[in-house]
Design a protein around this motif. Structure first.
Motif, short mmCIF file in Angstrom:
data_model
loop_
_atom_site.label_atom_id
_atom_site.label_comp_id
_atom_site.label_asym_id
_atom_site.label_seq_id
_atom_site.Cartn_x
_atom_site.Cartn_y
_atom_site.Cartn_z
N THR A 190 0.81 -1.23 0.00
CA THR A 190 0.00 0.00 0.00
C THR A 190 0.83 1.27 0.00
OG1 THR A 190 -0.21 0.22 2.41
CG2 THR A 190 -1.78 -1.24 1.31
N ARG A 191 2.14 1.18 -0.17
CA ARG A 191 2.98 2.38 -0.22
C ARG A 191 2.88 3.04 -1.59
NH1 ARG A 191 8.48 0.94 0.18
NH2 ARG A 191 7.80 -0.82 -1.11
N VAL A 192 3.37 4.27 -1.70
CA VAL A 192 3.33 5.00 -2.95
C VAL A 192 4.62 5.82 -3.07
CG1 VAL A 192 2.17 7.05 -2.00
CG2 VAL A 192 1.93 6.51 -4.42
N ALA A 193 5.11 5.95 -4.31
CA ALA A 193 6.28 6.78 -4.60
C ALA A 193 5.83 8.02 -5.37
CB ALA A 193 7.31 6.00 -5.41
N LEU A 194 6.32 9.16 -4.97
CA LEU A 194 6.07 10.44 -5.64
C LEU A 194 7.40 10.92 -6.22
CD1 LEU A 194 3.94 12.13 -2.84
CD2 LEU A 194 3.10 10.79 -4.78
N VAL A 195 7.40 11.23 -7.50
CA VAL A 195 8.64 11.61 -8.18
C VAL A 195 8.42 12.91 -8.95
CG1 VAL A 195 10.57 10.75 -9.57
CG2 VAL A 195 8.92 9.14 -8.57
N VAL A 196 9.40 13.82 -8.86
CA VAL A 196 9.43 15.03 -9.69
C VAL A 196 10.87 15.18 -10.19
CG1 VAL A 196 9.27 17.53 -9.73
CG2 VAL A 196 7.53 16.22 -8.57
N GLY A 197 11.01 15.46 -11.49
CA GLY A 197 12.35 15.63 -12.05
C GLY A 197 12.40 16.76 -13.06
N ASP A 198 13.61 17.13 -13.43
CA ASP A 198 13.81 18.26 -14.36
C ASP A 198 15.08 18.01 -15.14
OD1 ASP A 198 13.93 20.61 -15.74
OD2 ASP A 198 14.24 21.89 -13.99
N VAL A 199 14.94 17.96 -16.47
CA VAL A 199 16.10 17.88 -17.35
C VAL A 199 16.40 19.30 -17.82
CG1 VAL A 199 17.05 16.96 -19.49
CG2 VAL A 199 15.55 15.55 -18.06
N VAL A 200 17.57 19.81 -17.52
CA VAL A 200 17.92 21.18 -17.88
C VAL A 200 17.94 21.32 -19.39
CG1 VAL A 200 19.70 22.96 -17.74
CG2 VAL A 200 19.22 21.50 -15.76
N GLY A 201 17.38 22.40 -19.89
CA GLY A 201 17.36 22.65 -21.32
C GLY A 201 15.94 22.62 -21.86
N HIS A 202 15.82 22.90 -23.16
CA HIS A 202 14.52 22.92 -23.81
C HIS A 202 14.62 22.19 -25.15
CE1 HIS A 202 14.27 26.37 -21.06
NE2 HIS A 202 12.98 26.09 -21.00
N GLY A 203 13.46 21.84 -25.67
CA GLY A 203 13.41 21.26 -26.99
C GLY A 203 13.21 19.76 -26.98
N LEU A 204 13.36 19.21 -28.19
CA LEU A 204 13.08 17.79 -28.40
C LEU A 204 14.00 16.91 -27.57
CD1 LEU A 204 11.34 15.83 -30.04
CD2 LEU A 204 13.11 15.86 -31.80
N HIS A 205 15.28 17.29 -27.47
CA HIS A 205 16.23 16.47 -26.72
C HIS A 205 15.84 16.39 -25.25
CE1 HIS A 205 20.06 15.71 -24.53
NE2 HIS A 205 20.23 14.84 -25.52
N ALA A 206 15.46 17.53 -24.68
CA ALA A 206 15.07 17.54 -23.27
C ALA A 206 13.81 16.72 -23.04
CB ALA A 206 14.85 18.98 -22.80
N ALA A 207 12.83 16.83 -23.96
CA ALA A 207 11.59 16.07 -23.79
C ALA A 207 11.84 14.57 -23.92
CB ALA A 207 10.56 16.52 -24.83
N ALA A 208 12.66 14.18 -24.91
CA ALA A 208 12.95 12.76 -25.07
C ALA A 208 13.72 12.21 -23.87
CB ALA A 208 13.75 12.54 -26.36
N THR A 209 14.67 12.99 -23.37
CA THR A 209 15.44 12.55 -22.19
C THR A 209 14.53 12.43 -20.98
OG1 THR A 209 17.40 13.65 -23.07
CG2 THR A 209 17.41 13.10 -20.73
N MET A 210 13.60 13.36 -20.84
CA MET A 210 12.64 13.27 -19.74
C MET A 210 11.88 11.96 -19.79
SD MET A 210 9.07 13.48 -19.35
CE MET A 210 8.51 14.53 -20.68
N GLY A 211 11.44 11.56 -20.99
CA GLY A 211 10.72 10.30 -21.12
C GLY A 211 11.56 9.11 -20.73
N ARG A 212 12.84 9.14 -21.09
CA ARG A 212 13.73 8.02 -20.74
C ARG A 212 13.93 7.94 -19.23
NH1 ARG A 212 18.63 9.10 -24.95
NH2 ARG A 212 19.30 6.99 -24.43
N LEU A 213 14.10 9.10 -18.59
CA LEU A 213 14.31 9.09 -17.14
C LEU A 213 13.05 8.67 -16.39
CD1 LEU A 213 16.49 12.25 -16.46
CD2 LEU A 213 17.20 9.89 -16.70
N ARG A 214 11.89 9.12 -16.87
CA ARG A 214 10.65 8.72 -16.19
C ARG A 214 10.45 7.21 -16.31
NH1 ARG A 214 5.15 8.30 -18.17
NH2 ARG A 214 3.82 8.03 -16.34
#
Length: 949
Positions: free
Chosen positions: A607-631
């Motif tokens: 019954t536990r839960v994990a809460l996660v927040v992250g930030d990849v520095v930068g903008h654009g397609l590379h940052a969005a794709a990297t965010m998806g990989r890290l998530r």
């Protein structure tokens, strides 16, 4: 002879013309200028057999155009001697001034309209013809055979070109060559261009001759002056460099255009001042002009100047050029001194200058020429300013508005811009003539009847706007009162605009990289002079620059939308059901681009839960794709039931590996990696109300207690992900039920226009409200804390904690004795009956029996059994051993190895979680048994080959 493509088809143009007159579509068969002219002729009510040309005797047969063109027409007549060539010269209204013939006998066989001067060939009278279309299109045109609108001209072809005054750009007339269409020759275009250029040079020469006469009159007057009346000299000898002289010439041009007697003090660099004197001058032939002198004198000279001649002065040419070099202007009583270049007007008294004053001629010219020079300089200044004011953002609508703001009032009084919906979305328009929307209306006033912003615009084919869009050329309508296509679009609005003095239009296509993006329309109302070709060139240059910026903004909008769609698809579309926390979230992309902010809610075992927040520095397609990989990686590591610091360690290793892979062998390529990613990982346990968290360079969360107290816990920072080699530390907190965990990215509190401590205090005040739902908390934070123009992405996750009721938790401590398994089964059955879960009792007994037996056989005491009744029934067996069981296939002769297989079949999921004291084997069971009966479990398996426990 070389025939043009349409003529070579023989009867093709004839059939196309007949099809057009019958109401058919001929866009693919007829050239755009011809089709536009046909459409205008139809809208004017002209008929092919009824194009009557008016005759006028109001002709200037000895004017400057005829004098300039005479020798050129003589040369053309000689060049075409013996050929069926008709050379005509028309004025700016289309009235023929002169005709020459290659074969003189042609005159006897031609109708008067083709041989006698005075007939007006304007398009509104004669339909599609060379002279009329050249005036309408304002460029070289060719018409062949049936492309003429009138029946009488079907066997002819012609080439016509406007003749301009090079000083002001105005069309002074039209030069036209007429011939049988079977004699069409591409070389005729070269001949007529060169002939027109020769006439234009002669027109310019006439102006130069007038200026030379003015200069001679000035020099003659200078010679008649007394010897002691100042010391004339050249500007170069006065110590003025080229930059000083350029400043004086610019001001002198303005004085010539004003056509007034004046004395103006002009400041120069180095705190110097020079006085410019503006004096009328008249040549011996009667040409009136203005001479501008610069006067330099010592500091102690104090002089005045008459800015208007006294009534008693004789206005002879030499009197008008009377020289009085002055160093300083003292205005007469009742007038203000001339400052900052403002001329002083009114009568004055001239004093004799003190010795030492020097003067020199700056410019001499006619007022009209001065106006053209001033206008040209202002056009250059407008273009220079446009390079800095257009395209300041990557917003399509804003860039279009910057074009309109740039053009008003420097070029036009009103500007409208229409763009297709696809361009506003960032897409490339498939058909720019359709789905146009009014994007900008800007002018000197707001109460003019233009289509409002946002309205769909359906343009008729004959409108100047659609003509410019389909042809790709700028369309100039000098007089909207005669622009039938423009009036036909909306007669009521057109009449209202004409009544409000809107009289001239330039329609320019927004072209960038060969793509038509829309239309810019420039209207004039305050200035009574119509738009000219110089104005058209300026409008086209401004629009071309804006079109590139709009296209860049369109491409950015498309890429931004693509990246945003990618990022949103990689962010959670919804959270799994769980009872540990009640969550609400917000995500706001930055105004300048999409970044790599992300968040997640991951249910864990027990019954536990994990809460996660992250930030990849930068903008654009590379940052969005990297965010998806890290998530994705964070979810996978969470499935291993690792504590927060170990999850961050695994993410740190992953980021470092990705950086090395993307950088390759080139050390300089590391800058393209994802160094700078941050993360905050939180685990909340509703059975113990304990919260464990760790962060990697991320802002700490805010903790809101049930009474509204807000704290920012002192959580070890940890390095950003990807640095490697540095440990992460965890911190534990006890949270009362109803507390709120607020996780966010740095875009919420970091803003260059706001102090960091101020932002934290704003966040604290926004959160300091007890017993508020997470959704209300999100709205309050966005309303009071988020910057007006976020420069970075913002991710916000608010979780209000719940506690698992103690009555839904059952715990038993067991010694390592197999004989106690049966008593445990009985105790479990009783507890399940209390909870109303009798239907799953059989499966639960089997599952726990296997887990407890394995713990007794392979683990180390003490052993503890725990049942958690939440959305599922979780069975836990913990012991002090660190060895974990593994699911495998048992051979037919094996006596064991089938227990975990049974556990996997009886549970929804199972796994191992390591603790500081050992491990926990857990399994989750659905609260309903498939089929609704316990015997369904028995029917699902064959127990014959499973040995007894």
């Amino acid at each position: 002879m070389v025939r043009m493509g349409l003529v070579a088809e023989g009867i093709g143009p004839v059939l196309a013309r007949e099809q057009f007159l019958d109401g058919g579509s001929v866009e693919a068969a007829v050239r755009s200028p011809i089709l536009s002219s046909w459409q205008r002729c139809q809208s004017l009510g002209l008929s092919p057999d009824g194009c009557e040309l008016p005759y006028t005797q109001d002709l200037d047969l000895d004017g400057r155009l005829v004098r300039a063109a005479g020798p050129v027409l003589d040369r053309l007549e000689s060049m075409f001697a013996g050929r069926n060539m008709n050379v005509s010269l028309a004025d700016e209204h289309g009235a023929v001034l002169q005709r020459r013939f290659g074969e003189p006998s042609m005159v006897r066989h031609l109708a008067p309209i083709q041989s006698v001067p005075g007939f007006v060939f304007a398009e509104k009278f004669g339909g599609t013809n060379g002279i009329g279309l050249a005036l309408a299109e304002r460029r070289l045109i060719n018409i062949y055979g049936a492309e003429h609108f009138a029946e009488r001209s079907q066997s002819n072809a012609c080439a016509a070109i406007p003749v301009r005054d090079l000083l002001n750009g105005r069309i002074e007339g039209v030069l036209c060559l007429g011939y049988p269409y079977t004699d069409a020759d591409a070389s005729l275009d070269i001949v007529i261009r060169r002939a027109a250029e020769a006439i234009e040079r002669r027109l310019l020469g006439q102006s130069s001759a007038r200026e030379r006469a003015l200069l001679r009159a000035y020099v003659d007057a200078r010679r008649r002056m007394p010897a002691d009346d100042g010391q004339p000299g050249e500007l170069a000898a006065s110590g003025l460099d080229w930059h000083d002289q350029m400043i004086l010439k610019e001001k002198a041009t303005e004085l010539i255009s004003s056509a007034q007697r004046a004395a103006v003090e002009v400041p120069l660099p180095g705190d110097r001042r020079v006085t410019l004197l503006s004096r009328p001058v008249t040549s011996s032939s009667g040409v009136e002009g203005i001479a501008i002198e610069a006067v330099l004198a010592s500091r102690h000279q104090r002089l005045t100047v008459p800015t208007e001649p006294h009534a008693s002065e004789a206005r002879t040419p030499h009197d008008l050029i009377e020289h009085r070099p002055l160093a300083h202007v003292v205005p007469p009583p009742g007038t203000a001194p001339a400052r900052g270049g403002a001329p002083a007007h009114g009568p004055g008294v001239t004093e004799r200058p003190v010795g030492g004053a020097t003067s020199g001629l700056v410019l001499v010219g006619e007022p009209g020429v001065g106006k053209y020079a001033v206008a040209a300089r202002r056009r250059l200044e407008l273009l220079s300013e446009a390079s800095t004011r257009i395209g300041t953002t990557l917003d399509v609508s804003r860039t279009a508005r910057e074009l309109a703001e740039m053009a008003v009032p420097g070029l036009a009084d009103f500007v409208t811009i229409d763009l297709p919906e696809a361009v506003l979305r960032g897409d490339e328009p498939t058909d720019p003539c359709k789905d146009l929307h009014r994007t900008v209306v800007h002018g000197i006033r707001d109460d003019y009847p233009f289509y409002p912003v946002g309205e769909r615009i359906d343009l008729r084919p004959i409108t100047p706007q659609l003509r410019c869009l389909t042809s790709g050329h700028t369309v100039l309508e000098p007089d909207l009162r005669t622009a039938s296509g423009w009036i036909a679009q909306d007669p009521v609005a057109a009449q209202r605009l004409l009544a409000l003095d809107v009289h001239s239009l330039i329609a320019v296509p927004l072209l960038a990289r060969g793509i038509a993006l829309g239309i810019a329309s420039f209207y004039r109302s305050r200035d009574p002079a119509p738009f000219g070709d110089d104005d058209r060139s300026l409008a086209q240059e401004l629009t071309t620059r804006a079109a590139i910026c709009i296209d860049n903004a369109r491409r950015y909008t498309r890429e931004h939308a693509m990246v945003l769609a990618l990022q949103r698809s990689l962010l959670p579309q919804g959270f799994p059901e769980q009872n540990a926390v009640e969550v609400a979230h917000r995500y706001m992309p930055a105004e300048s681009g999409v970044g790599g902010d992300w968040f997640d809610v991951i249910p864990l075992s027990s019954t536990r839960v994990a809460l996660v927040v992250g930030d990849v520095v930068g903008h654009g397609l590379h940052a969005a794709a990297t965010m998806g990989r890290l998530r994705t990686a964070a979810r996978n590591f969470a499935e291993l039931d690792l504590p927060p610091d170990e999850v961050l360690t695994h993410l740190d290793n992953l980021v470092g590996r990705l950086d090395r892979e993307e950088g390759g062998d080139d050390p300089s390529a590391c800058s393209a990696g994802i160094i700078g990613a941050t993360c905050l990982y939180v685990i909340y346990d509703p059975t113990s109300q304990q919260c464990t968290m760790a962060r990697a360079g991320h802002p700490p969360p805010a903790l809101v207690l049930p009474d509204g107290t807000v704290t920012f816990p002192d959580l070890p920072a940890g390095p950003p992900l990807g640095l490697g080699g540095l440990p992460f530390e965890t911190a534990e907190f006890d949270l009362p039920e109803g507390s709120q965990l607020v996780l966010y990215t740095d875009g919420l509190i970091e803003d260059r226009h706001r102090d960091f401590d101020t932002a934290l205090e704003q966040l604290r005040r926004a959160l300091a409200h007890p017993n508020r739902p997470p959704e209300d908390t999100c709205r309050a934070v966005l309303r009071t804390v988020v910057p007006d123009h976020p420069a970075d992405d913002i991710a916000l996750l608010v979780a209000r904690t719940h506690t698992l009721d103690a009555h839904r938790i059952a715990t038993w401590d067991l010694p390592a004795d197999p004989a106690l398994v049966s008593s445990l089964r009985a105790a479990v059955t009783r507890r399940l009956t209390e909870w109303g879960l009798e239907e799953i009792g059989f499966a639960t007994e089997l599952l726990l029996s296997e887990l407890v037996t394995n713990a007794i056989r392979y683990g180390t005491g003490p052993i503890q059994v725990r049942l958690l009744y939440d959305r599922t029934l979780t069975c836990e067996v913990s012991d002090a051993s660190s060895t974990a069981p593994h699911l495998r296939h048992a051979a037919t002769t094996d006596e064991g190895g089938r227990g975990l297989f049974l556990v996997a079949q009886l549970s929804q999921s199972w796994g191992t979680r390591y603790t500081a004291d050992g491990k926990v084997i857990w399994a989750e069971c659905a609260l309903e048994v498939p089929g609704g009966k316990p015997d369904a479990v028995e029917a699902a398996f064959d127990f014959d080959d499973i040995p007894a426990i």
